[in-house]
Scaffold this motif. Sequence first.
Motif, PDB file in Angstrom:
ATOM      1  N   ALA A 181       9.206 -15.054   0.469  1.00  0.00           N
ATOM      2  CA  ALA A 181      10.537 -16.067   0.635  1.00  0.00           C
ATOM      3  C   ALA A 181      10.518 -16.086   2.062  1.00  0.00           C
ATOM      4  N   VAL A 182      10.422 -15.107   3.055  1.00  0.00           N
ATOM      5  CA  VAL A 182      10.593 -15.197   4.349  1.00  0.00           C
ATOM      6  C   VAL A 182       9.606 -16.015   4.939  1.00  0.00           C
ATOM      7  N   THR A 183       8.356 -15.799   4.702  1.00  0.00           N
ATOM      8  CA  THR A 183       7.105 -16.473   5.074  1.00  0.00           C
ATOM      9  C   THR A 183       7.284 -17.815   4.953  1.00  0.00           C
ATOM     10  N   SER A 190      15.683 -10.831  10.256  1.00  0.00           N
ATOM     11  CA  SER A 190      16.904 -10.279   9.969  1.00  0.00           C
ATOM     12  C   SER A 190      17.030 -10.579   8.474  1.00  0.00           C
ATOM     13  N   LEU A 191      16.503 -11.717   8.159  1.00  0.00           N
ATOM     14  CA  LEU A 191      16.521 -12.104   6.768  1.00  0.00           C
ATOM     15  C   LEU A 191      15.568 -11.105   5.876  1.00  0.00           C
ATOM     16  N   TYR A 192      14.434 -10.720   6.436  1.00  0.00           N
ATOM     17  CA  TYR A 192      13.430  -9.888   5.477  1.00  0.00           C
ATOM     18  C   TYR A 192      14.074  -8.573   5.464  1.00  0.00           C
ATOM     19  N   ASP A 230      22.627 -16.769   6.978  1.00  0.00           N
ATOM     20  CA  ASP A 230      23.332 -15.850   6.307  1.00  0.00           C
ATOM     21  C   ASP A 230      22.548 -14.758   5.784  1.00  0.00           C
ATOM     22  N   PRO A 231      21.724 -13.743   6.565  1.00  0.00           N
ATOM     23  CA  PRO A 231      21.042 -12.735   6.141  1.00  0.00           C
ATOM     24  C   PRO A 231      21.872 -11.809   4.975  1.00  0.00           C
TER      25      PRO A 231
END
Length: 207
Positions: free
Chosen positions: A49-51, A157-159, A22-23
């Motif tokens: 966080a994304v990494t 998408s999250l980033y 859920d981005p």
Amino acid sequence: MTEIFDPRLFASVFITLFVIMDPPGTVPIFLGLTGAMTRKQRNRAAWQAVTVALGVIVSFAVFGQSILSYMHISLAALQASGGLLLLLIAMELLTGKMEEQQASPNAKVNVALVPLGTPLLAGPGAIVATMVFVKQADGTVGDWTAICLAIVAVHVSLYLAMRFANVIHRVLKDSGTILVTRIAGLLLAAIAVQLIADAVTAFVQQA
């Protein structure tokens, strides 16, 4: 075409992980966890966080089943533990303790790693879903390509969602961010309870 890339599997994995991770829904939680950070620090936190989330997802996709089998841990147990951890985080968001930790000059915990990278982004739901897709894959190049590209696309998408959270922060101001944080904490608590309930149901069915 499916020998090199399976578009149906790509769509299935992408949509499933997008809904779970859920981005758009991570934006208020991200703002709550990074409320005391500067713009530059918030951007770095988004990247970290994304990494971390990508590393966790890929690790469990490749080694997850072997690790759980070796340690005699079921998927339901992983889901229940993740739900309990998310519940604790939700309580901190609701009571404002997370903001106090961020505002403390002696705070040494990097929220970009925990709890943001995992278990908020790379949580039990995303981990289990990824492991299921890998287990059901035929092992062909097309399947692996589709799964890998879908995982990367979701994390991009999250980033992007967290990268542009600064724009939302400027619109909401500090008071609006606090309000959204409290609402996010309530929703996160509900998600945590649902994870625990699903895990209990799985335990009962296995008994």
